[in-house]
Write a protein that holds these residues in place. Structure first.
Motif, mmCIF file in Angstrom:
data_model
loop_
_atom_site.group_PDB
_atom_site.id
_atom_site.type_symbol
_atom_site.label_atom_id
_atom_site.label_comp_id
_atom_site.label_asym_id
_atom_site.label_seq_id
_atom_site.Cartn_x
_atom_site.Cartn_y
_atom_site.Cartn_z
ATOM 1 N N GLU A 178 35.343 67.670 5.533
ATOM 2 C CA GLU A 178 35.284 68.775 6.065
ATOM 3 C C GLU A 178 34.508 69.359 5.446
ATOM 4 N N ARG A 179 34.810 69.651 4.512
ATOM 5 C CA ARG A 179 34.193 71.078 3.542
ATOM 6 C C ARG A 179 32.975 69.710 3.275
ATOM 7 N N ALA A 180 33.068 68.965 2.595
ATOM 8 C CA ALA A 180 32.504 68.551 1.654
ATOM 9 C C ALA A 180 31.195 68.006 2.993
ATOM 10 N N ARG A 181 31.376 67.332 3.720
ATOM 11 C CA ARG A 181 30.380 67.192 4.633
ATOM 12 C C ARG A 181 29.668 68.788 5.375
ATOM 13 N N PHE A 182 30.371 69.731 5.471
ATOM 14 C CA PHE A 182 29.774 70.482 5.803
ATOM 15 C C PHE A 182 28.605 71.298 4.552
ATOM 16 N N HIS A 183 29.205 71.002 3.316
ATOM 17 C CA HIS A 183 28.248 71.269 2.308
ATOM 18 C C HIS A 183 27.175 70.845 1.782
ATOM 19 N N ALA A 184 27.305 69.304 1.989
ATOM 20 C CA ALA A 184 25.879 67.748 2.214
ATOM 21 C C ALA A 184 25.253 68.792 3.236
ATOM 22 N N ARG A 185 25.477 70.121 4.770
ATOM 23 C CA ARG A 185 23.965 69.741 5.501
ATOM 24 C C ARG A 185 23.366 70.895 4.742
ATOM 25 N N TYR A 186 24.093 72.516 4.162
ATOM 26 C CA TYR A 186 23.731 73.272 3.389
ATOM 27 C C TYR A 186 22.882 72.262 2.610
ATOM 28 N N ALA A 187 23.552 71.703 1.305
ATOM 29 C CA ALA A 187 22.082 71.405 -0.007
ATOM 30 C C ALA A 187 20.826 70.652 1.058
ATOM 31 N N ALA A 188 21.326 69.739 2.358
ATOM 32 C CA ALA A 188 19.847 68.735 2.664
ATOM 33 C C ALA A 188 19.425 70.414 3.636
ATOM 34 N N ALA A 189 19.562 71.396 3.973
ATOM 35 C CA ALA A 189 19.001 72.705 4.722
ATOM 36 C C ALA A 189 18.395 73.261 3.710
ATOM 37 N N TYR A 190 18.936 73.501 2.517
ATOM 38 C CA TYR A 190 18.197 73.967 1.225
ATOM 39 C C TYR A 190 17.126 73.325 0.713
ATOM 40 N N GLU A 191 17.420 72.433 0.684
ATOM 41 C CA GLU A 191 15.837 71.100 0.424
ATOM 42 C C GLU A 191 14.459 71.359 0.936
ATOM 43 N N ALA B 36 14.120 73.485 2.764
ATOM 44 C CA ALA B 36 13.301 74.469 2.803
ATOM 45 C C ALA B 36 12.637 74.751 2.121
ATOM 46 N N ALA B 37 13.429 74.756 0.613
ATOM 47 C CA ALA B 37 12.493 74.839 -0.454
ATOM 48 C C ALA B 37 10.888 74.247 -0.909
ATOM 49 N N ALA B 38 11.412 72.837 -0.115
ATOM 50 C CA ALA B 38 9.878 71.934 0.267
ATOM 51 C C ALA B 38 8.926 72.677 1.131
ATOM 52 N N ALA B 39 9.151 73.486 1.570
ATOM 53 C CA ALA B 39 8.183 74.287 2.482
ATOM 54 C C ALA B 39 7.621 75.166 2.464
ATOM 55 N N GLY B 40 9.198 75.620 1.433
ATOM 56 C CA GLY B 40 8.506 77.824 0.651
ATOM 57 C C GLY B 40 7.973 77.702 -0.202
ATOM 58 N N THR B 41 7.688 79.157 -0.748
ATOM 59 C CA THR B 41 7.485 79.548 -2.044
ATOM 60 C C THR B 41 8.734 79.892 -2.794
ATOM 61 N N ARG B 42 10.438 80.122 -2.176
ATOM 62 C CA ARG B 42 10.972 80.505 -2.482
ATOM 63 C C ARG B 42 12.541 79.403 -3.392
ATOM 64 N N ARG B 43 12.706 79.893 -4.613
ATOM 65 C CA ARG B 43 13.236 79.502 -5.250
ATOM 66 C C ARG B 43 14.761 79.127 -4.595
ATOM 67 N N LEU B 44 15.517 77.736 -3.985
ATOM 68 C CA LEU B 44 16.723 78.042 -3.880
ATOM 69 C C LEU B 44 17.563 77.217 -4.666
ATOM 70 N N ALA B 45 17.240 76.273 -5.439
ATOM 71 C CA ALA B 45 17.691 75.438 -6.176
ATOM 72 C C ALA B 45 19.061 76.059 -6.597
ATOM 73 N N ALA B 46 19.265 76.967 -7.340
ATOM 74 C CA ALA B 46 21.063 77.187 -7.669
ATOM 75 C C ALA B 46 21.749 76.616 -5.931
ATOM 76 N N GLU B 47 21.080 77.334 -5.398
ATOM 77 C CA GLU B 47 21.632 76.861 -4.000
ATOM 78 C C GLU B 47 22.119 75.259 -3.786
ATOM 79 N N ILE B 48 21.065 74.723 -3.958
ATOM 80 C CA ILE B 48 21.064 73.133 -3.550
ATOM 81 C C ILE B 48 22.431 72.894 -4.733
ATOM 82 N N SER B 49 21.792 73.299 -5.939
ATOM 83 C CA SER B 49 22.577 72.129 -6.349
ATOM 84 C C SER B 49 24.947 72.869 -6.207
ATOM 85 N N TYR B 50 24.592 74.335 -5.528
ATOM 86 C CA TYR B 50 25.498 74.435 -5.652
ATOM 87 C C TYR B 50 26.535 73.769 -4.367
#
Length: 1000
Positions: A358-371, A373-387
């Motif tokens: 469950e933990r791994a699936r949830f992390h994957a959803r957040y990573a995809a969502a941050y990716e 958001a990063a592609a659509a905007g100017t904010r730097r989110l790579a640290a969150e995506i990496s985490y």
């Protein structure tokens, strides 16, 4: 807010002080659930309307948090209130750094964002420097606090990222002219040994503008009061209240949770463990709400509704229904557009309840969502995506995100975070398919860049260790090998370790060995670095040779920067070798060649200001150093190049007698917490200033504390060997430690090559003072030392003659001779330093503009002593009066006190100094002993002359030496000593000396 009235009053009191114009930092600590956040919220709610609140919260992203996350939140609040254009205007030269921190500002300032020339210097090879960003934030807070006081809150410091922590360390010291109250909170049990915040807290507590307070647990009466306040329908029983107190241990959050279970109606339902208590509300929720809480806990303490909508797989109305239940049950709160756990402890308990899949699936959803958001905007989110990809155990996707996060951290001058991310990427290297393609570089290059980030973050030893590891893996024929050798040479110099010259020579040899003997930037940087190290080590001929070679390469690659630096080094080396005017001309040519390049100009300001000081052009040296210091601040390298430039201003300010102005520069520079090689220059200047301002005790304490660091730098820098050696010699003389003074004085012979004249000449004067003192008191050193000193005098004279080309030789040479010259007749016959004619020549020499101001009163004092030895009291009074007045106007306290003491001892009345009693007053300011009433009464029975004899007796002088000092016979001195023993009731000279404390 039960039990927190005193804490709230403390915060409001500090705010009142800040509103009056005194910046302050308060640090609130305490265990989880103790009420830190509640206290801060209550404080914020009571802020007056004229106070601006800027707040941010650190984010829990594991060991490597997103850089500057809480600071970005606070600055974005300011931008929303004042507008981007107003904020950029207020930050002035730091707008480039602010745009680097918040890329969305580029739309408001596109010209600055695109055309800014990246500053460079010891902290940065390209891009925005850390210091520039720190200065920008400080300027921003200072500027806006002038109109409205600012409360700057950063919560949950135990999760702070390295970049934010470095910024806070800077702000606590740099916000000196602001109306800013900085409020920090942290969880005590999470700041364990080795946690970076632990060192920060230790440093902060030494600052008088920082106050730290830990919140304590509630008493039984306070727990009862809190529990009763939470229950509105019926009063709980005494036994229920007793249970709440026992199980909560006085922690307010636990009280609330225990009461919230069922309002204390069922005394039997009390969770057995803390985990059960934290999950009690959670477990009463239906499964959809529990699943939502587990999802939110993976995202952090707070998650925005927009992000939650992206990672939630159900329908929107299902999300709303589940979230509403979580809020109604008191597990979640709504803060703006965010959902936040009511307490971080609840989030941690829910997070621990997740199943691994469950933990791994949830992390994957957040990573995809941050990716997305990063592609659509100017904010730097790579640290969150990496985490989150790491949390999803997807190394292949975490690796490129980690590399991008490293680049983003580097762009924001978050070097410590960039280094952490580089180390994370290196740990993933061997488990990622085709890491070279994903990283865009090879492993050795990544190691080199990570080492560079470590160096720029102030982690000199770790950067050196990493580049050594890279060299161990690097084949000799690899293109990275010469570059890594060059970096190792630079890093060795940065941490003040020997071997830099040899490693840089190896780098050049490696370039030649691979057939790369053509002009290149790598060759230019290696040659200039080698020339610079040779210059600092005093190997001037070699320095000139390599500087000339560096200039040829720089001109071939059309590099204005390295052309300027090479010319600069060659100019300094030629001047130190003897061609002073030619060297100065080359320095000015170097300034022109810099063509506006920040790094090259800083090198010019550093070397030119130092050279002007050494040749005695003090006002010009101060002006040039301050010009460079202003540029260093603008470029964000005040903590490195700026500290050197500040020290280059301090020395000529001392020479000009502007002690207070110099001390302010010292305080500011040391407050920046510079690395050891830069701090050494300031510490050496501060010790010397204390010594001549009459504070020998503090000078001793400081020297003892920094001696190991100074010794390490002395191993690799001739100028530090000479400058620090001279200060150590003078300090030992002030302590009457002649054996120690000789050990320091002979350090001038440390190098085989001729020492740098500007530093060596005053050192030779200090050595002459040691020789004179030893010859005047032959039994003060061992026979072997005395013989060695006698043999060294011809070497001192020879070296003095070799340095005759230097412009200030005409100042120091007469002083040297006067210290050693002895009168041929009279009481001073044969005693060094008693030749009146020699001192008159010295007095005339130190009247020149090239002479430091403290020398004039000193030479007049010494002339007065010589005249007293010749029994010319009228001439002595004239000399001593002039010395006293010059010392007073010039702030040379040590000379002033010595003149007053000498005049009192000799019975000479000077304007502003009394007779016998004046000795006690003058000496009291230096020695500071405390006497008993009995001692004082006993001392009051002594005559003025007996008081003088007792004072000298306390110094351990013999009757003959007392007679020489007071210009009386040894027999007369003996009579006075006998009278003193009788009047004080002392059986021995030692006991009488002990009683002399009354006169100190």
């Amino acid at each position: 807010m039960i039990g927190r009235d005193a804490d709230l009053a403390w915060l409001n009191q500090r705010l009142d002080e800040v509103r009056a114009g005194a910046p302050f930092t308060v640090i609130v600590g305490g265990e989880a659930g103790i009420g830190k956040t509640r206290l801060i919220r209550e404080f914020q709610a009571g802020l007056p309307d004229d106070v601006r609140l800027l707040a941010g919260q650190c984010v829990d992203l594991g060991s490597v948090a997103a850089p500057y996350a809480p600071v970005k939140t606070a600055v974005r609040t300011l931008i929303s209130e004042e507008g981007a254009e107003r904020v950029l205007e207020a930050v002035g030269p730091g707008r480039v750094a602010l745009v680097a921190l918040l890329p969305e500002l580029a739309a408001s300032d596109p010209v600055t964002a695109l055309s800014a020339t990246p500053p460079v210097g010891p902290q940065s090879s390209s891009g925005v420097a850390t210091g520039q960003l720190h200065e920008a934030i400080a300027v921003l807070l200072e500027t806006f606090s002038r109109a409205r006081p600012i409360v700057f809150v950063i919560e949950d410091l135990h999760w702070v990222d390295a970049a934010t922590l470095a910024l806070l360390r800077f702000l606590t010291r740099a916000l000196g002219s602001s109306r800013v109250l900085t409020v920090l909170t942290y969880r005590t049990e999470d700041v364990t040994r080795g946690h970076p915040v632990r060192d920060f807290l230790s440093e902060a507590e030494r600052d008088r503008w920082v106050e730290r307070r830990e919140l304590g647990r509630l008493t039984k009466a306070q727990v009862r009061k809190l529990a009763k306040s939470l229950i509105v329908d019926e009063a709980p029983s005494n036994s229920a209240l007793e249970t709440v107190f026992r199980r909560s241990d006085g922690v307010p959050f636990f009280v609330e949770e225990l009461v919230g279970i069922d309002g204390c109606r069922d005394e039997g339902f009390v969770p057995d463990t803390l985990r059960e208590l934290l999950l009690a509300r959670y477990e009463r929720l239906p499964e959809p709400a529990q699943e939502l809480l587990r999802l939110i806990s993976t995202g952090g303490v707070r998650v925005s509704h927009a992000l939650l909508s992206e990672v939630y797989t159900g329908a929107a109305d299902e999300l709303d229904a589940a979230a509403r239940q979580c809020v109604l049950y008191g597990v979640l709160t709504i803060e703006g557009d965010d959902y936040a756990f009511r307490h971080a402890l609840v989030r941690e308990a829910v997070l621990s309840d997740l199943l691994p899949g469950e933990r791994a699936r949830f992390h994957a959803r957040y990573a995809a969502a941050y990716e997305q958001a990063a592609a659509a905007g100017t904010r730097r989110l790579a640290a969150e995506i990496s985490y989150h990809w790491l949390g999803a155990h997807d190394a292949a996707r975490a690796f490129p995100a980690t590399m991008q996060a490293m680049r983003e951290a580097r762009a924001a001058a978050a070097y410590a975070t960039a280094a952490q991310l580089g180390e994370r990427a290196l740990s993933l290297w061997d488990v990622v398919p085709d890491p070279v393609s994903a990283a865009g570089m090879g492993k050795l290059e990544l190691m080199g860049r990570t080492a560079s980030h470590l160096r720029n973050a102030g982690e000199g030893e770790r950067s050196l260790a990493l580049v050594k590891a890279a060299l161990a893996e690097c084949p000799r024929d690899d293109p990275q090998y010469p570059r890594l050798l060059r970096d190792k040479g630079l890093y060795l110099a940065n941490v003040g370790k020997p071997g830099s010259v040899e490693v840089l020579e190896q780098a050049l040899a490696a370039l030649d060995a691979r057939g790369d003997d053509g002009p290149s930037e790598l060759r230019a940087t290696t040659l200039t670095a080698l020339a610079g190290r040779l210059m600092i080590d005093g190997r001037l001929d070699d320095a000139i040779e390599y500087a000339d070679r560096a200039l040829e390469v720089a001109e071939a690659i059309k590099s204005a920067r390295y052309s300027s630096i090479a010319t600069n080094i060659a100019g300094i080396s030629r001047a130190d070798r003897g061609d002073v005017e030619g060297g100065l001309a080359m320095l000015e040519r170097a300034r022109g060649l810099a063509d506006g390049d920040g790094a090259a100009l800083l090198r010019y300001w550093v070397n030119a200001s130092d050279q002007l000081y050494l040749i005695g052009r003090y006002p010009e040296a101060v002006a040039l150093a301050e010009e460079g210091l202003a540029a260093a601040r603008a470029q964000g390298v005040e903590r490195s190049s700026g500290v050197i430039l500040a020290s280059n201003a301090v020395d000529p300010l001392f020479a000009l007698g502007e002690w207070e102005r110099a001390e302010k520069l010292i305080e500011r520079a040391l407050a920046l917490d510079p690395t050891a090689p830069f701090a050494v220059y300031m510490q050496r200047a501060r010790i010397w200033g204390m010594l001549w301002r009459g504070d020998t005790e503090r000078a001793n304490e400081l020297y003892r504390s920094v001696r190991p660091t100074i010794a390490a730098i002395m191993e690799v820098e001739m100028q530090t060997r000479l400058g620090a050696g001279r200060v150590a010699t003078e300090l030992a003389l002030a302590n009457d430690d002649l054996p120690g003074a000789w050990r320091e004085a002979r350090g001038i012979f440390h190098d085989k090559q001729r020492p740098l004249a500007g530093y060596a000449l005053p050192y030779l004067w200090a050595a002459a003072r040691v020789v004179a003192a030893v010859r005047a008191r032959r039994g003060s050193v061992t026979e072997s030392d005395a013989a060695e000193i006698d043999e060294a005098v011809p070497r001192f004279r020879s070296l003095l003659e070799q340095l005759a080309y230097w412009p200030t030789h005409a100042v120091w040479a007469p002083l040297f001779e006067a210290e050693l010259a002895a009168a041929v007749e009279g009481a001073g016959a044969g005693v060094p330093g008693t030749d009146i004619a020699a001192w008159r020549s010295a007095v005339e020499a130190v009247a020149a503009p090239a002479a430091p101001g403290f020398l004039a009163p000193y030479a007049l004092l010494r002339q007065g002593e010589a005249e007293l030895a010749a029994a010319d009291r009228a001439a002595a009074r004239t000399s001593l009066q002039a010395a006293l007045e010059l010392a007073e106007t010039g702030g040379v306290t040590a000379v002033h006190d010595r003149v007053a003491r000498l005049a009192s001892t000799a019975g000479i009345a000077l304007d502003g100094v009394g007779g016998g009693a004046g000795l006690a007053v003058a000496a009291g300011g230096i020695a500071g002993s405390v006497a008993s009433d009995a001692d004082v009464l006993a001392a009051a029975e002594l005559t003025a002359r007996e008081r003088q004899v007792l004072e000298l007796l306390a110094e351990g002088l013999s009757n003959r030496q007392i007679g020489e000092r007071l210009f009386i016979s040894a027999k007369t001195a003996s009579v006075h000593v006998s009278a003193i023993l009788r009047k004080l009731g002392a059986a021995t000279r030692t006991e009488a000396a002990y009683r002399a404390g009354a006169l100190r």
